[in-house]
Design a protein around this motif. Sequence first.
Motif, PDB file in Angstrom:
ATOM      1  N   SER A  24       0.529  -1.187  -0.059  1.00 22.09           N
ATOM      2  CA  SER A  24      -0.068  -0.021  -0.129  1.00 22.09           C
ATOM      3  C   SER A  24       0.846   1.109   0.064  1.00 22.09           C
ATOM      4  O   SER A  24       0.539   2.458  -0.007  1.00 22.09           O
ATOM      5  CB  SER A  24      -0.954   0.061   1.435  1.00 22.09           C
ATOM      6  N   TYR A  25       2.145   1.364  -0.163  1.00 21.61           N
ATOM      7  CA  TYR A  25       3.212   2.497   0.086  1.00 21.61           C
ATOM      8  C   TYR A  25       3.273   2.628  -1.306  1.00 21.61           C
ATOM      9  O   TYR A  25       4.444   2.658  -1.847  1.00 21.61           O
ATOM     10  CB  TYR A  25       4.442   1.910   0.991  1.00 21.61           C
ATOM     11  N   ARG A  26       2.410   3.191  -2.332  1.00 23.64           N
ATOM     12  CA  ARG A  26       2.687   3.594  -3.306  1.00 23.64           C
ATOM     13  C   ARG A  26       2.390   5.040  -3.628  1.00 23.64           C
ATOM     14  O   ARG A  26       1.972   5.446  -4.721  1.00 23.64           O
ATOM     15  CB  ARG A  26       1.664   2.894  -3.979  1.00 23.64           C
ATOM     16  N   GLN A  27       2.193   5.706  -2.756  1.00 23.91           N
ATOM     17  CA  GLN A  27       2.118   7.279  -2.687  1.00 23.91           C
ATOM     18  C   GLN A  27       2.997   8.100  -3.487  1.00 23.91           C
ATOM     19  O   GLN A  27       4.327   7.655  -3.162  1.00 23.91           O
ATOM     20  CB  GLN A  27       2.103   7.972  -1.183  1.00 23.91           C
ATOM     21  N   PRO A  28       2.711   8.754  -4.265  1.00 24.44           N
ATOM     22  CA  PRO A  28       3.809   9.720  -5.017  1.00 24.44           C
ATOM     23  C   PRO A  28       4.777  10.553  -4.225  1.00 24.44           C
ATOM     24  O   PRO A  28       4.262  10.867  -3.189  1.00 24.44           O
ATOM     25  CB  PRO A  28       3.096  10.548  -6.123  1.00 24.44           C
ATOM     26  N   LEU A  29       5.920  10.597  -4.595  1.00 27.99           N
ATOM     27  CA  LEU A  29       6.812  11.322  -3.892  1.00 27.99           C
ATOM     28  C   LEU A  29       6.310  13.016  -3.589  1.00 27.99           C
ATOM     29  O   LEU A  29       5.776  13.400  -4.805  1.00 27.99           O
ATOM     30  CB  LEU A  29       8.237  11.405  -4.439  1.00 27.99           C
ATOM     31  N   PRO A  30       6.310  13.450  -2.643  1.00 28.33           N
ATOM     32  CA  PRO A  30       6.153  15.033  -2.672  1.00 28.33           C
ATOM     33  C   PRO A  30       6.845  15.922  -3.667  1.00 28.33           C
ATOM     34  O   PRO A  30       8.143  15.355  -3.978  1.00 28.33           O
ATOM     35  CB  PRO A  30       6.680  15.445  -1.157  1.00 28.33           C
ATOM     36  N   ALA A  31       6.530  16.834  -4.313  1.00 26.82           N
ATOM     37  CA  ALA A  31       7.224  17.535  -5.341  1.00 26.82           C
ATOM     38  C   ALA A  31       8.350  18.243  -4.689  1.00 26.82           C
ATOM     39  O   ALA A  31       9.296  18.317  -5.517  1.00 26.82           O
ATOM     40  CB  ALA A  31       6.204  18.720  -5.619  1.00 26.82           C
ATOM     41  N   LEU A 106       3.479   7.361   2.721  1.00 23.43           N
ATOM     42  CA  LEU A 106       3.425   5.907   2.325  1.00 23.43           C
ATOM     43  C   LEU A 106       3.896   5.713   0.943  1.00 23.43           C
ATOM     44  O   LEU A 106       3.318   5.470  -0.070  1.00 23.43           O
ATOM     45  CB  LEU A 106       1.719   5.607   2.127  1.00 23.43           C
ATOM     46  N   ASN A 107       5.434   5.506   1.155  1.00 22.70           N
ATOM     47  CA  ASN A 107       6.355   5.652  -0.091  1.00 22.70           C
ATOM     48  C   ASN A 107       7.796   4.790   0.696  1.00 22.70           C
ATOM     49  O   ASN A 107       8.093   5.323   1.609  1.00 22.70           O
ATOM     50  CB  ASN A 107       6.639   6.843  -0.529  1.00 22.70           C
ATOM     51  N   THR A 108       7.953   3.691   0.173  1.00 17.69           N
ATOM     52  CA  THR A 108       9.215   2.942   0.677  1.00 17.69           C
ATOM     53  C   THR A 108      10.355   3.590   0.524  1.00 17.69           C
ATOM     54  O   THR A 108      11.388   3.135   1.027  1.00 17.69           O
ATOM     55  CB  THR A 108       9.104   1.653   0.056  1.00 17.69           C
ATOM     56  N   LYS A 109      10.393   4.679  -0.296  1.00 22.30           N
ATOM     57  CA  LYS A 109      11.855   5.318  -0.513  1.00 22.30           C
ATOM     58  C   LYS A 109      11.988   6.212   0.593  1.00 22.30           C
ATOM     59  O   LYS A 109      12.916   6.939   0.726  1.00 22.30           O
ATOM     60  CB  LYS A 109      11.571   6.115  -2.105  1.00 22.30           C
ATOM     61  N   LEU A 110      10.829   6.890   1.184  1.00 23.20           N
ATOM     62  CA  LEU A 110      10.959   7.785   2.583  1.00 23.20           C
ATOM     63  C   LEU A 110      10.732   7.123   3.623  1.00 23.20           C
ATOM     64  O   LEU A 110      11.025   7.383   4.696  1.00 23.20           O
ATOM     65  CB  LEU A 110       9.659   8.743   2.109  1.00 23.20           C
TER      66      LEU A 110
END
Length: 265
Positions: A24-31, A106-110
């Motif tokens: 579920s961690y597929r939120q786009p990265l913040p601008a 909700l992004n696995t890079k963050l």
Amino acid sequence: MQQLTKWIKRKLRRPVREWQIAKSYRQPLPAAMPERYKPCVVHVMNNQLKHGGLLDRIKGSISAFQIAQQLGYDFKIYVDNNSFDLFKYLTPKDASLVCSSEELYLNTKLSKPLYLNDVQLTSAANLLHQFRGKYRQFHVYGNQDYTSLLQPQLSKEDYGKYWSSLFQQLFQFSDFLVAHAGAKLPKNELPLVGVHSRFMGLLGDFQDVNNATIDSASQNELLEKCIASVRQIAMENAACNILAVSDSARFLQAVQQDATIHDYA
């Protein structure tokens, strides 16, 4: 063979749960994001997993708070009000403790999701090692009390005081809880002795997450032993009010009946 199967399930439980959460961690990265940041431990309660009852959720928050303290990280609590509004019963001591939906990455890079339910860790170092890496947030999905692991030097008495201090740093009772709890408490000024009994569905009046069951005869035997223990506590504290708290309505009803028969309150 059965023992081997249990061992395999236990070993796979955590990686499987973390994989399920990470989907579920597929939120786009913040601008735009600040380059400098302080890592934050977030206790996430969004019912993706079974978080347990109120006390289980408190234990998870206190464990995550201790981890953040030891690592020098920030700490926040995220609650999905659509599933269970913890803040209806416990108000955060400071608004900065609350993590909003917009602040939850909700992004696995963050962020690194960490499943800490039913996870047996052998040392504080092993636990804290899970919180390494260049992540802005570490999301704790857990309801276990890791105080004894993180503070092994505490005596039984100091343990209770320390746990209480952590709770008071995080929460205060909400007006809703105070009003409803006050209606259940005696109006006299006598000291109060609390008895907390947790049956996890063993008495058959509800189904707990672990689905534990015992036969009817064993239920009656367990109930009688527990009622006798409450009665003994009441007799030893005759100058006090007795407050019984439990997850079992059957037990509470039996305590009420026994109190009427043996004249304790």
